[in-house]
Structure formats: C-alpha cells, structure tokens
Design a protein around this motif. Structure first.
Motif, PDB file in Angstrom:
ATOM      1  N   PRO A 202       6.868  -0.787   6.728  1.00 42.18           N
ATOM      2  CA  PRO A 202       7.859   0.257   7.026  1.00 42.18           C
ATOM      3  C   PRO A 202       7.986   0.471   8.523  1.00 42.18           C
ATOM      4  O   PRO A 202       7.106   0.085   9.303  1.00 42.18           O
ATOM      5  CB  PRO A 202       7.270   1.488   6.330  1.00 42.18           C
ATOM      6  CG  PRO A 202       5.801   1.234   6.269  1.00 42.18           C
ATOM      7  CD  PRO A 202       5.655  -0.249   6.085  1.00 42.18           C
ATOM      8  N   ALA A 203       9.084   1.080   8.928  1.00 42.60           N
ATOM      9  CA  ALA A 203       9.299   1.347  10.348  1.00 42.60           C
ATOM     10  C   ALA A 203       8.226   2.263  10.900  1.00 42.60           C
ATOM     11  O   ALA A 203       7.813   2.139  12.059  1.00 42.60           O
ATOM     12  CB  ALA A 203      10.691   1.960  10.551  1.00 42.60           C
ATOM     13  N   GLU A 204       7.760   3.215  10.075  1.00 40.72           N
ATOM     14  CA  GLU A 204       6.733   4.157  10.510  1.00 40.72           C
ATOM     15  C   GLU A 204       5.464   3.908   9.703  1.00 40.72           C
ATOM     16  O   GLU A 204       5.436   4.082   8.492  1.00 40.72           O
ATOM     17  CB  GLU A 204       7.203   5.603  10.294  1.00 40.72           C
ATOM     18  CG  GLU A 204       6.194   6.666  10.719  1.00 40.72           C
ATOM     19  CD  GLU A 204       5.905   6.597  12.205  1.00 40.72           C
ATOM     20  OE1 GLU A 204       4.754   6.248  12.557  1.00 40.72           O
ATOM     21  OE2 GLU A 204       6.809   6.882  12.999  1.00 40.72           O
TER      22      GLU A 204
ATOM     23  N   ALA B  90       5.394  15.008   7.702  1.00 45.13           N
ATOM     24  CA  ALA B  90       4.394  14.264   6.944  1.00 45.13           C
ATOM     25  C   ALA B  90       5.004  13.748   5.644  1.00 45.13           C
ATOM     26  O   ALA B  90       5.783  14.432   4.988  1.00 45.13           O
ATOM     27  CB  ALA B  90       3.184  15.149   6.648  1.00 45.13           C
ATOM     28  N   ALA B  91       4.643  12.526   5.266  1.00 44.54           N
ATOM     29  CA  ALA B  91       5.196  11.905   4.061  1.00 44.54           C
ATOM     30  C   ALA B  91       4.233  10.849   3.558  1.00 44.54           C
ATOM     31  O   ALA B  91       3.305  10.430   4.258  1.00 44.54           O
ATOM     32  CB  ALA B  91       6.557  11.272   4.365  1.00 44.54           C
ATOM     33  N   TYR B  92       4.472  10.432   2.317  1.00 41.67           N
ATOM     34  CA  TYR B  92       3.819   9.242   1.776  1.00 41.67           C
ATOM     35  C   TYR B  92       4.812   8.096   1.890  1.00 41.67           C
ATOM     36  O   TYR B  92       5.970   8.233   1.487  1.00 41.67           O
ATOM     37  CB  TYR B  92       3.421   9.453   0.319  1.00 41.67           C
ATOM     38  CG  TYR B  92       2.233  10.365   0.137  1.00 41.67           C
ATOM     39  CD1 TYR B  92       0.943   9.857   0.049  1.00 41.67           C
ATOM     40  CD2 TYR B  92       2.403  11.740   0.054  1.00 41.67           C
ATOM     41  CE1 TYR B  92      -0.151  10.694  -0.115  1.00 41.67           C
ATOM     42  CE2 TYR B  92       1.321  12.590  -0.115  1.00 41.67           C
ATOM     43  CZ  TYR B  92       0.046  12.056  -0.203  1.00 41.67           C
ATOM     44  OH  TYR B  92      -1.032  12.895  -0.360  1.00 41.67           O
ATOM     45  N   THR B  93       4.367   6.980   2.417  1.00 47.04           N
ATOM     46  CA  THR B  93       5.248   5.840   2.633  1.00 47.04           C
ATOM     47  C   THR B  93       4.694   4.622   1.909  1.00 47.04           C
ATOM     48  O   THR B  93       3.606   4.135   2.224  1.00 47.04           O
ATOM     49  CB  THR B  93       5.383   5.537   4.140  1.00 47.04           C
ATOM     50  OG1 THR B  93       5.913   6.696   4.802  1.00 47.04           O
ATOM     51  CG2 THR B  93       6.304   4.347   4.373  1.00 47.04           C
TER      52      THR B  93
ATOM     53  N   GLY C 222       0.789  -1.217   0.000  1.00 56.25           N
ATOM     54  CA  GLY C 222       0.000   0.000   0.000  1.00 56.25           C
ATOM     55  C   GLY C 222       0.819   1.263   0.000  1.00 56.25           C
ATOM     56  O   GLY C 222       2.038   1.262  -0.186  1.00 56.25           O
ATOM     57  N   LEU C 223       0.100   2.358   0.218  1.00 56.72           N
ATOM     58  CA  LEU C 223       0.680   3.689   0.255  1.00 56.72           C
ATOM     59  C   LEU C 223       0.036   4.434   1.406  1.00 56.72           C
ATOM     60  O   LEU C 223      -1.148   4.779   1.353  1.00 56.72           O
ATOM     61  CB  LEU C 223       0.418   4.431  -1.070  1.00 56.72           C
ATOM     62  CG  LEU C 223       0.995   5.838  -1.184  1.00 56.72           C
ATOM     63  CD1 LEU C 223       2.519   5.776  -1.308  1.00 56.72           C
ATOM     64  CD2 LEU C 223       0.395   6.567  -2.388  1.00 56.72           C
ATOM     65  N   LEU C 224       0.785   4.665   2.459  1.00 63.24           N
ATOM     66  CA  LEU C 224       0.277   5.307   3.663  1.00 63.24           C
ATOM     67  C   LEU C 224       0.658   6.783   3.689  1.00 63.24           C
ATOM     68  O   LEU C 224       1.688   7.177   3.126  1.00 63.24           O
ATOM     69  CB  LEU C 224       0.830   4.630   4.916  1.00 63.24           C
ATOM     70  CG  LEU C 224       0.576   3.128   5.062  1.00 63.24           C
ATOM     71  CD1 LEU C 224       1.276   2.606   6.307  1.00 63.24           C
ATOM     72  CD2 LEU C 224      -0.913   2.826   5.116  1.00 63.24           C
ATOM     73  N   ARG C 225      -0.144   7.563   4.356  1.00 63.99           N
ATOM     74  CA  ARG C 225       0.201   8.939   4.686  1.00 63.99           C
ATOM     75  C   ARG C 225       0.712   8.899   6.115  1.00 63.99           C
ATOM     76  O   ARG C 225      -0.045   8.590   7.045  1.00 63.99           O
ATOM     77  CB  ARG C 225      -1.031   9.842   4.570  1.00 63.99           C
ATOM     78  CG  ARG C 225      -0.759  11.330   4.781  1.00 63.99           C
ATOM     79  CD  ARG C 225       0.141  11.889   3.718  1.00 63.99           C
ATOM     80  NE  ARG C 225       0.092  13.365   3.711  1.00 63.99           N
ATOM     81  CZ  ARG C 225       1.066  14.120   3.271  1.00 63.99           C
ATOM     82  NH1 ARG C 225       2.190  13.577   2.823  1.00 63.99           N
ATOM     83  NH2 ARG C 225       0.950  15.434   3.257  1.00 63.99           N
ATOM     84  N   THR C 226       1.991   9.148   6.313  1.00 60.48           N
ATOM     85  CA  THR C 226       2.608   8.954   7.618  1.00 60.48           C
ATOM     86  C   THR C 226       3.113  10.271   8.201  1.00 60.48           C
ATOM     87  O   THR C 226       3.349  11.246   7.492  1.00 60.48           O
ATOM     88  CB  THR C 226       3.787   7.965   7.526  1.00 60.48           C
ATOM     89  OG1 THR C 226       4.735   8.453   6.565  1.00 60.48           O
ATOM     90  CG2 THR C 226       3.304   6.594   7.113  1.00 60.48           C
TER      91      THR C 226
END
Length: 471
Positions: A326-328, A316-319, A255-259
């Motif tokens: 991921p770690a976060e 804030a980032a896209y992960t 997936g693609l998370l907003r972290t």
C-alpha cells in the motif's frame, strides 16, 4: 501525578448498552462451540514450559493475552520472548463462534462489566495465560543488540507455563525496591532503551493520564490515573513485537498493518506555535516525539501542550495488502511500520495477523480462511473502534454529569487544555480540566490556553450526558 478520586452515586450504565446496540450473551451455538473446543483442542507439541514466563496486567484482568521473559544474550544485547495466547487454535474457521467474533470485533469495556470478544470459558479460562497451567501460545523470540536494534526474529506455536500473574503496581514496587524477578528485571532498562530509539525515529507517545470510572463501594468514582513507568516499558515490548510482525508481512508481501499518516507539516508548525505560547522548550533539531516526551503532563501548560499534540495522531486505520504494498505502510505514532498481533483475546484483527506471520515464518502459504478475511478486517475494525470509543466516552460523560448534578452555579478551579479555533457564528470557548472532581468539559469564554482559571458550572444534565462551564 497523584490519583484524584471523587465518589459518585449509583449510575445505570445499561442505557449505553441499549443505545449503542452492544451484544449481550453469546448465542447458544457459539457458546457450545467454545466449550467443545476446550475439550478437543490439543496443546502444541513444541514444549517451552522451561521458560519462566510471567504476565503483567492490571490487577483485576483475567483475559491475559501476553506473557514475557527478558534476558541478556551472551556477548551483549537482549533476548525478548513474548508468548501470545493462541486464540486461533480454539476458534474454528467458518464456525458459529468465529461468526460471532466478527459481530463483536473487540472486547468493549464499560464500568459495570465487559462485552467480551470471546466467551469466558476461553478468554478467562482455557486460553488466558494464567500461571501454573500449560497453555497454547504463539511464542515470539526477538533478539536485539546492545543498542536495541533487532537482529533476529522467529515465532512458533508452543506450550508454555507462566510462573506468576503480576500487576503493574506490584512490578513497579519491585522495580523501585530493586527486587524485580529475573524474567522481568530488565524491563525498565530495555523499555527505556526502546523508548529512546522510538523518539529518535520520530515516534510520538502522548503520556496523558487516563480518565476512568471505577467502582467504589455501592457507587462509582471518577479517577485520573497516570500510567506507571513499567506500563510504558511493557508497552514498548508489545510495540517491538508489532514492528517485527509488520516487517515480516512487508517482506512476505501479505498482511494487515496498523497505519497512520506521519504528522502533517502544518500540524507540526501549529504545535510549535503552541509550544512557544505555552513556554514549552523546543530545542533546534529536536523531533516532535522528543519534545512531547520531555513534557510534564501534571502541569497545566504541559497538559495543554499534550492535548494540542493529539492533533498529530489522526487517521489511524487497518491497511490490508497482498502483492503490491500500500501507499502508506508506516504508523506516525510508532515511527515505523506496525501491526496488531499481541491482543488476540481482545481484538479480532490480531488473530488473523498472527496467522499470516506464522505462515510466513514456516515458508508456507497463508491459509485461505485468513486470506479471505484480510480484506474485510479494515472496515470491521474501524466500526468496532468507533463503537468502543463511543462506549468509553459515553460512560465518562454520564458519570461527569451525575457527579456534578445539583451543583450548577458553583465555581471550580481548572486548567485550560484546549481552545477553539476562531470561527464565525460560534461562541468562543474550549476545554477545561477540573482539579476536583477529575472532569474535562467544554467551557465558554475567551480561554487562555495553558493557564489556570476559575469557571462556573452552567449545565450538568445526566439525561443528555452534558456538562458545560463558563469562564
């Protein structure tokens, strides 16, 4: 908080478009492909037109991404149906239109017009969830118990038909008068419940008024607009859906998370110190989110405290991930894992994240065109986020400078919302917020955080887009 309006003269925002290299018209090949997709794309066979969805947006919006329907469940709890415009059905992978959306990344807003992610034939017509017409949508169904805990999530492609295009102001008026329609009558109740749950899990929501430039007659004015309660409630429905999407992706391993990292302990301690100096209550055991939620942004000290709170929400980032998590995975502002899936007409990432969720729901492989795109999206979205921020800030800076041009030497009442950290070779100063006009700008001097002061305008330069005051 009342809206503060000041009339500004005519302003040419085209300089920002050129300076930032913002795209203009869509290439002919992309525009033609959009037109062709409207003619050829069939609506999904699943029919959910019996559900009386409604859209709730700013009154002038035409790119309507979301429609909702809220209801109570038999035996207690709630059912949230959230229909999201099915953009992917109209954008052919590998085509000219898809390529152009990667160039743009997201819709960018300037006072004199939008730079849209998709051509108007899609974003303001065939894909937008206007009322009384059938539209292709991805419909999320989220069941909650009486405490707001999610008990079930599903999504599907389906045709829907919205019953009304509503504005935030209209819905707020109906809520206040007790006349809200059935599809959204539960919005205040459910939104408040979800907000309380968010505060309990450590979410941080900053209810800062938005500084906006809007058209007024043949000129422009600067306004300070606080969000209506129904806007905050509506945002909770979007957050709920984003958290459901993130949970699905984490379980599915792709997936693609907003972290966003959780607030740093030193930042929290700094905020505690600011709260003490400003007289903001911080009860024992209260979370940062609960303290922030109780602050009145209309007071000088409240505004200063919220400005200081913004330091908590950094990074804030896209992960993207596939296989190993991921770690976060969490989002410090939301207080939980979260993903962007509810604004595909305006944000590129949402189109791909939604396709991941649809595949996981169906128990099939994520399409290869989606898997290939996921690793590229974090940088693309970071770049376009910076561009959108520069456009918004540039427009406000220009308006402030034009508005105050010719008034150098005048004195203004203001509140001190930020103060510089002590440092060598730097004049003391910070940020002040004027009462009238609604300007936030740098001010030199030994500023008392959260206090009312009188400041003198020393610089108002439209060419440099710079405004500065002195205590």
């Amino acid at each position: 908080m009342p809206i503060k309006r000041v009339r500004a003269p005519q302003i040419d925002f085209s300089v920002l478009r050129g300076e930032l290299g913002l795209p203009g018209e869509f290439p002919a090949s992309a525009a033609a492909e959009a037109e062709e997709s409207v003619r050829q794309t069939a609506l999904p066979p699943a029919d959910r037109t019996d559900v009386p969805f409604v859209t709730i947006d700013p009154a002038t919006s035409r790119d309507l991404d979301q429609a909702l329907h809220l209801s109570r469940r038999d035996g207690g709890g709630y059912r949230v149906r959230y229909a999201i415009a099915d953009v992917a059905a109209y954008v052919r992978p590998g085509g000219a239109l898809a390529a152009e959306t990667w160039v743009r990344g997201q819709t960018i807003y300037l006072p004199d017009g939008r730079i849209p992610l998709h051509p108007a034939v899609l974003s303001e017509d065939a894909v937008s969830l206007f009322p009384d017409v059938d539209r292709a949508a991805v419909v999320w169904t989220i069941d909650l118990d009486a405490d707001g805990e999610t008990t079930g999530v599903s999504l599907e492609r389906a045709r829907i038909r919205s019953r009304a295009k509503l504005s935030y102001v209209t819905v707020q008026d109906e809520v206040d008068s007790g006349t809200a329609g059935e599809p959204y009558a539960l919005l205040p109740e459910l939104g408040a419940l979800l907000a309380r749950r968010a505060a309990d899990r450590g979410a941080v929501n900053l209810p800062l008024p938005d500084q906006e430039v809007e058209r007024h007659g043949d000129g422009w004015r600067l306004v300070l607009r606080a969000p209506l309660p129904v806007e905050e409630h509506n945002a909770q429905i979007s957050l709920l859906t984003g958290m459901a999407a993130a949970a699905m992706m984490i379980e599915g391993g792709i997936g693609l998370l907003r972290t966003m990292p959780p607030p740093r302990p030193d930042a929290v301690e700094k905020l505690r110190a600011a709260a003490a100096s400003l007289g903001i209550p911080w009860p024992d055991g209260a979370s940062v989110g609960a303290v922030v939620a109780a602050v009145d942004p209309a007071t000088p000290r409240g505004a200063a405290f919220l400005d200081q709170s913004a330091d908590l929400l950094r990074g804030a980032a896209y992960t993207q991930f596939e296989g190993t998590l991921p770690a976060e995975t969490g989002h410090g502002g939301v207080g939980a894992p979260y993903a962007h899936v509810t604004a595909p007409l305006r944000r590129l990432a949402d189109r791909f994240a939604t396709e991941v969720c649809l595949a996981l729901q169906a128990g099939v492989a994520v399409p290869e065109w989606v898997r290939e795109a996921l690793p590229q999206l974090p940088k693309t979205m970071a770049d376009t986020d910076r561009l959108a921020g520069a456009a918004t800030r540039g427009a406000i800076d220009l308006t402030e400078a034009v508005l105050l041009h010719g008034r150098v030497g005048e004195r203004f009442a203001a509140g001190v919302v930020d103060r510089d950290e002590p440092g060598r070779n730097r004049a003391a100063g910070g940020t002040v917020a004027l009462d009238e006009p609604a300007v936030r700008a740098r001010c030199l001097g030994e500023l008392p955080l959260g206090e009312r002061v009188e400041v003198t305008l020393t610089v108002a330069d439209p060419a440099a887009r710079k405004v500065q005051f002195e205590l």
